[in-house]
Design an enzyme around this catalytic site. Structure first.
Site, PDB file in Angstrom:
ATOM      1  N   ASP A   1       0.862  -1.173   0.000  1.00 44.32           N
ATOM      2  CA  ASP A   1       0.000   0.000   0.000  1.00 44.32           C
ATOM      3  C   ASP A   1       0.908   1.236   0.000  1.00 44.32           C
ATOM      4  OD1 ASP A   1       1.124   0.177   2.522  1.00 44.32           O
ATOM      5  OD2 ASP A   1      -0.763   0.203   3.616  1.00 44.32           O
TER       6      ASP A   1
ATOM      7  N   ASP B   1       1.501   4.698   2.365  1.00 43.91           N
ATOM      8  CA  ASP B   1       1.119   5.306   3.639  1.00 43.91           C
ATOM      9  C   ASP B   1       1.538   6.773   3.691  1.00 43.91           C
ATOM     10  OD1 ASP B   1       0.524   2.589   5.006  1.00 43.91           O
ATOM     11  OD2 ASP B   1       2.604   2.344   4.357  1.00 43.91           O
TER      12      ASP B   1
ATOM     13  N   ASP C   1      -3.226   4.480   2.799  1.00 50.93           N
ATOM     14  CA  ASP C   1      -3.577   4.800   4.186  1.00 50.93           C
ATOM     15  C   ASP C   1      -3.181   6.239   4.487  1.00 50.93           C
ATOM     16  OD1 ASP C   1      -4.456   2.227   4.619  1.00 50.93           O
ATOM     17  OD2 ASP C   1      -2.677   1.584   5.744  1.00 50.93           O
TER      18      ASP C   1
HETATM   19  P1  UTP Z   1       2.557  -1.249   6.523  1.00 53.58           P
HETATM   20  O1  UTP Z   1       1.733  -2.410   6.953  1.00 53.58           O
HETATM   21  O2  UTP Z   1       2.010  -0.413   5.446  1.00 53.58           O
HETATM   22  O3  UTP Z   1       4.001  -1.812   6.189  1.00 53.58           O
HETATM   23  O4  UTP Z   1       2.772  -0.387   7.815  1.00 53.58           O
HETATM   24  P2  UTP Z   1       5.125  -1.262   5.239  1.00 53.58           P
HETATM   25  O5  UTP Z   1       6.390  -1.273   6.002  1.00 53.58           O
HETATM   26  O6  UTP Z   1       4.732   0.051   4.628  1.00 53.58           O
HETATM   27  O7  UTP Z   1       5.227  -2.360   4.136  1.00 53.58           O
HETATM   28  P3  UTP Z   1       4.273  -2.635   2.875  1.00 53.58           P
HETATM   29  O8  UTP Z   1       3.182  -1.616   2.858  1.00 53.58           O
HETATM   30  O9  UTP Z   1       3.753  -4.018   3.084  1.00 53.58           O
HETATM   31  O10 UTP Z   1       5.161  -2.546   1.715  1.00 53.58           O
HETATM   32  C1  UTP Z   1       3.713   0.670   7.874  1.00 53.58           C
HETATM   33  C2  UTP Z   1       4.138   0.909   9.266  1.00 53.58           C
HETATM   34  O11 UTP Z   1       3.082   1.477   9.996  1.00 53.58           O
HETATM   35  C3  UTP Z   1       2.975   0.891  11.244  1.00 53.58           C
HETATM   36  C4  UTP Z   1       3.524  -0.498  11.108  1.00 53.58           C
HETATM   37  O12 UTP Z   1       4.084  -0.925  12.291  1.00 53.58           O
HETATM   38  C5  UTP Z   1       4.547  -0.349  10.011  1.00 53.58           C
HETATM   39  O13 UTP Z   1       5.828  -0.168  10.589  1.00 53.58           O
HETATM   40  N1  UTP Z   1       1.560   0.904  11.641  1.00 53.58           N
HETATM   41  C6  UTP Z   1       0.623   0.336  10.877  1.00 53.58           C
HETATM   42  C7  UTP Z   1       1.230   1.517  12.809  1.00 53.58           C
HETATM   43  O14 UTP Z   1       2.102   2.036  13.506  1.00 53.58           O
HETATM   44  N2  UTP Z   1      -0.073   1.538  13.199  1.00 53.58           N
HETATM   45  C8  UTP Z   1      -1.043   0.969  12.465  1.00 53.58           C
HETATM   46  O15 UTP Z   1      -2.218   1.027  12.852  1.00 53.58           O
HETATM   47  C9  UTP Z   1      -0.690   0.355  11.260  1.00 53.58           C
HETATM   48 MN    MN Z   2       2.784   0.365   3.687  1.00 53.14          MN
END
Ligand code: UTP
Ligand code: MN
Length: 443
Positions: free
Chosen positions: A277, A279, A367
């Site tokens: 995704d 973020d 997100d």
């Molecule tokens: P992601 O699940 O999007 O992971 O969460 P990522 O590292 O971007 O990897 P992709 O998307 O699979 O490529 C991003 C970060 O946000 C934190 C998670 O711990 C992760 O480090 N996070 C996620 C939160 O702190 N709170 C949440 O509610 C969700």
């Molecule tokens: Mn992500």
């Protein structure tokens, strides 16, 4: 050693009994028709194994008709099984393979009906006696307890139990593998967590077709969209696509508050080439003004016609409840989980699409998180990840510094005070750590 399989050729003809049963799986082995004996196996196990076999292209009959070529049983008592088979005897019983569950587990593992070997056969030790004969073989162990002498030191019984456990174990392995694969498949759908996946699995559902065809299954909006855009949102998002989305979000934000702060976070901030995704963290320089920010951005995206799905979660953040001593998977900031429509024309080098996809757009998961500005550094650090890096950082804070770190704050337990931070560097400094760049946090 091989035992020639006795497989009667099945005439290719339409079978009315089958016609009204929707066959969801493709039949790969027309000449083999299985029948699983429920005795000793039990109904639910039989149903699991039936679905497993069907999913692998086997025909499994629900009734013991004379079309059946392979009877599979978990009943280790050959005599009682054969007695039962003869009672509900289809005419061609003599030409049917009566098999131990090991033939079934071997075949499932191979993904095809394996050749019948002697070790698979459950032999009929007591062939039907000529008509008129009244004598019964004296050496049989009766299936009725009132005719048996069962002592606690029954070695034979122990031996039988070992055999049964061995067989069960193979089936158990098969089922747990099936379970694992199915749960993995179900939770790959956006909006389907382990609980829902487990519930569906227990209802006997094994495929997306099963779920979508089952009228008793209610899909919430998130899951409906998860299925609708399944192909797109399970396909990785490229760096070029993330960059394009950043421009789109940035424009939507500027249209509302030109001074807003927007940061790309998550894996792409760590320099990853692909992500699941994209973020973003978004806030306003003036504390409190961020409250209307997300709803306004969502509106803007909707007006542009690119908002395919939105789950908005209002803030539950309360400074008075900090620090939190328990681990929470989610933080309390306002956030939204979106599915956006991304046009190929807006992505440098084009979309990361499936071969032959000529739609010219794809759905992408985005997100947005919106903390108050004084929480910005903590939120940015937390959302940048990686998950492992975050875990270690928190553990370091707790164990080495007697501090509590989460997405909201850093609290010093010794001094009993919150430590302020406007940048990630401030947080590292409070922790007594050298600053680590985002691209160095891919633990
Ligand atoms: P992601 O699940 O999007 O992971 O969460 P990522 O590292 O971007 O990897 P992709 O998307 O699979 O490529 C991003 C970060 O946000 C934190 C998670 O711990 C992760 O480090 N996070 C996620 C939160 O702190 N709170 C949440 O509610 C969700
Ligand atoms: Mn992500």
């Amino acid at each position: 050693m091989f035992h020639a399989p006795i497989v009667p050729r099945v005439r290719k003809r339409s079978r009315p009994a089958e016609a009204d049963v929707p066959r969801r799986e493709e039949v790969k082995f027309e000449d083999v028709r299985l029948y699983l004996v429920e005795r000793k196996m039990g109904r639910s196990r039989r149903s699991f194994l039936t679905q497993l076999a069907r999913s692998k292209g086997f025909i499994v009959e629900d009734v013991l008709s004379d079309e059946v070529t392979h009877v599979v049983s978990e009943d280790s008592h050959a005599s009682s099984l054969w007695k039962w088979l003869k009672e509900c005897a289809p005419k061609n019983l003599k030409t049917v393979n009566v098999l131990d569950i090991s033939w079934f587990t071997d075949s499932m593992r191979e993904g095809r009906p394996v050749a019948v070997e002697t070790r698979h056969l459950i032999q009929d030790n007591f062939p039907t006696l000529p008509e008129g004969s009244t004598s019964t073989p004296v050496t049989t162990v009766s299936q009725y307890a009132c005719q048996r002498r069962t002592t606690t030191e029954n070695h034979n019984k122990i031996f039988t139990e070992v055999l049964q456990c061995g067989r069960s174990f193979e089936v158990e392995k098969l089922l747990s593998d099936e379970r694992y694969q199915t749960l993995k498949l179900f939770t790959s759908v956006f909006g389907v967590g382990p609980k829902t996946a487990e519930k569906w699995y227990r209802r006997g559902l094994r495929s997306f077709t099963d779920i979508l065809a089952d009228r008793s299954v209610h899909l919430n909006r998130m899951q409906q969209n998860g299925f609708l855009h399944y192909g797109d949102i399970t396909r990785a998002v490229s760096k070029a696509e993330a960059r394009s989305l950043r421009t789109i979000i940035d424009e939507a934000v500027r249209a509302i508050t030109p001074a807003a702060i927007l940061a790309l976070t998550g894996g792409f901030r760590r320099g990853k080439e692909f992500g699941h995704d994209v973020d973003f963290i978004v806030t306003t320089p003036e504390l409190g003004k961020e409250k209307s920010l997300l709803p306004n951005i969502i509106n803007g995206l909707k007006k542009q016609g690119i908002l395919l799905f939105c789950d908005y979660q209002a803030s539950t953040f309360d400074m008075a409840k900090l620090p939190s001593y328990r681990f929470e998977a989610m933080d309390h900031f306002a956030k939204c989980f979106l599915i956006l429509r991304l046009e190929a024309s807006q992505v440098e080098g084009g979309l990361h699409s499936a071969d032959g996809d000529s739609r010219g757009w794809r759905a992408v998961r985005v997100d947005l998180v919106s903390p108050p500005v004084d929480r910005y550094a903590f939120a940015l650090l937390g959302w940048t990840g990686s998950r492992q890096f975050e875990r270690d950082l928190r553990r370091f804070a707790r164990v080495k510094q007697q501090m509590i770190l989460d997405n909201h704050c850093l609290y010093d337990k010794t001094k009993k005070e919150f430590l302020a931070a406007t940048t990630e560097k401030d947080i590292f400094a409070h922790l007594g750590l050298e600053y680590i760049e985002p691209w160095q946090r891919n633990a």
